[in-house]
Design a protein around this motif. Structure first.
Motif, PDB file in Angstrom:
ATOM      1  N   THR A  37       0.818  -1.203   0.000  1.00  0.00           N
ATOM      2  CA  THR A  37       0.000   0.000   0.000  1.00  0.00           C
ATOM      3  C   THR A  37       0.860   1.265   0.000  1.00  0.00           C
ATOM      4  N   SER A  38       0.379   2.309   0.643  1.00  0.00           N
ATOM      5  CA  SER A  38       0.990   3.631   0.625  1.00  0.00           C
ATOM      6  C   SER A  38       0.409   4.414   1.788  1.00  0.00           C
ATOM      7  N   TYR A  63       5.772   3.644  -4.698  1.00  0.00           N
ATOM      8  CA  TYR A  63       4.539   3.361  -3.963  1.00  0.00           C
ATOM      9  C   TYR A  63       3.655   4.611  -3.995  1.00  0.00           C
ATOM     10  N   THR A 166      -3.085  -9.645  -3.130  1.00  0.00           N
ATOM     11  CA  THR A 166      -3.334  -8.292  -2.626  1.00  0.00           C
ATOM     12  C   THR A 166      -4.629  -8.263  -1.818  1.00  0.00           C
ATOM     13  N   ASN A 184      -9.476  -0.737  -1.100  1.00  0.00           N
ATOM     14  CA  ASN A 184      -8.080  -0.931  -0.702  1.00  0.00           C
ATOM     15  C   ASN A 184      -7.316  -1.761  -1.714  1.00  0.00           C
ATOM     16  N   ASP A 188      -4.509  -0.557  -4.468  1.00  0.00           N
ATOM     17  CA  ASP A 188      -3.138  -1.069  -4.404  1.00  0.00           C
ATOM     18  C   ASP A 188      -2.767  -1.836  -5.668  1.00  0.00           C
TER      19      ASP A 188
END
Length: 291
Positions: A37-38, A63, A166, A184, A188
């Motif tokens: 993720t980030s 990212y 993921t 989410n 991603d």
């Protein structure tokens, strides 16, 4: 509610995106994200803290919204990520901060703590490793790649950037998946699917081996400096299981320790339980810290 600003700073020629919110003169909380993720993972926590704290959440290169330089010109390593986050904090005039570390954010944060132990006002640790006990069966294919450096072992890890895995990272070990937004894994995966990004992730898997030799120094940092520490850990996590959470008690006897009945991304389905703990911890331990 304080406004979250979305900014980019050029650090060592690399565009580093970061989210920032809260009063400029408030105690700083640095949020360090994990894989895959980030700073997006902190989108709900930031407004929950920014009334009283200056919250800064960067994306690492490759990212989120940060630059994704070519691997031929840029070394994708945890050392480099630590240097760039350190450079961003210098640019922003930050000389003291609490750190929230998760997954990859832990080895990035440990490098900052080892370099500037006097700057760390507290730690919040969510499924982020600092002990050999925390690397269980999930890591066996990655360890094979560490040992061999072989292309075949590298290719075998490409499954870790596929849509199924993921999604798995967000849903595995979660009792009520309806509490986790599917945005989410869609978000991603879109970033993982960028041309060249899979190889960046393979480079990071390989470089993760450099974190293990740092563990004794990190543990010595804990014992010497005894930073106020809160652990909020998903105990059902396959990637960083609770085996890696308990050893913190050896080196941080006053750690505030909480395991939750969830998986890797605690903030997604347990925010109602975790956010009050974080607020209470920060208010007690760092609200009067130097800026």
């Amino acid at each position: 509610m304080n406004v979250t600003h979305h900014r980019t700073a050029e650090i060592d020629g690399i565009g580093i995106f970061y989210r920032e919110a809260g009063p400029a003169d408030a105690p700083v909380v640095l949020l360090l994200h994990g894989f895959p993720t980030s700073s997006h993972m902190f989108r709900n926590l930031i407004p929950a803290l920014s009334d009283r704290y200056r919250v800064i959440a960067p994306d690492y290169p490759g990212y989120g919204q940060s630059a994704m330089p070519d691997r031929a010109q840029f070394a994708y390593t945890f050392d480099r990520f630590g240097e760039l986050v350190d450079g961003l904090l210098d640019r922003l005039g930050v000389t003291a901060y609490a750190m929230y570390v998760m997954d990859y954010g832990a080895p990035v944060g440990w490098r900052l703590a080892l370099k500037h132990p006097e700057r760390i006002t507290g730690l919040i640790i969510q499924n982020g490793n600092a002990y050999d006990e925390g690397l269980k069966e999930f890591w066996d294919p990655i360890k094979r790649y560490w040992a061999s450096g072989a292309e075949a072992d590298r290719k075998a890890l490409h499954v870790l950037v596929t849509p199924g895995i993921t999604k798995f990272q967000y849903t595995d070990g979660v009792a009520d998946v309806s509490r986790v937004s599917p945005d989410n894994w869609v978000h991603d995966q879109a970033l993982l699917d960028r041309p060249g990004n899979a190889d960046i992730q393979m480079d990071m898997f390989y470089d993760y081996r450099t974190n293990l030799p740092l563990y004794p120094s990190v543990q010595a940092y804990f014992r010497k400096h005894l930073p106020p520490t809160l652990i909020v850990w998903g105990k059902n996590d396959t990637i960083f299981p609770a085996d890696g959470a308990h050893p913190y008690k050896r080196d941080l006897p006053d750690v505030e320790f909480h395991l939750f009945d969830t998986g890797h991304f605690v903030l997604e389905d347990k925010a109602d339980e975790v956010f009050p703990l974080i607020r209470d911890f920060l208010d007690r331990k760092i609200s009067k810290s130097s800026r």
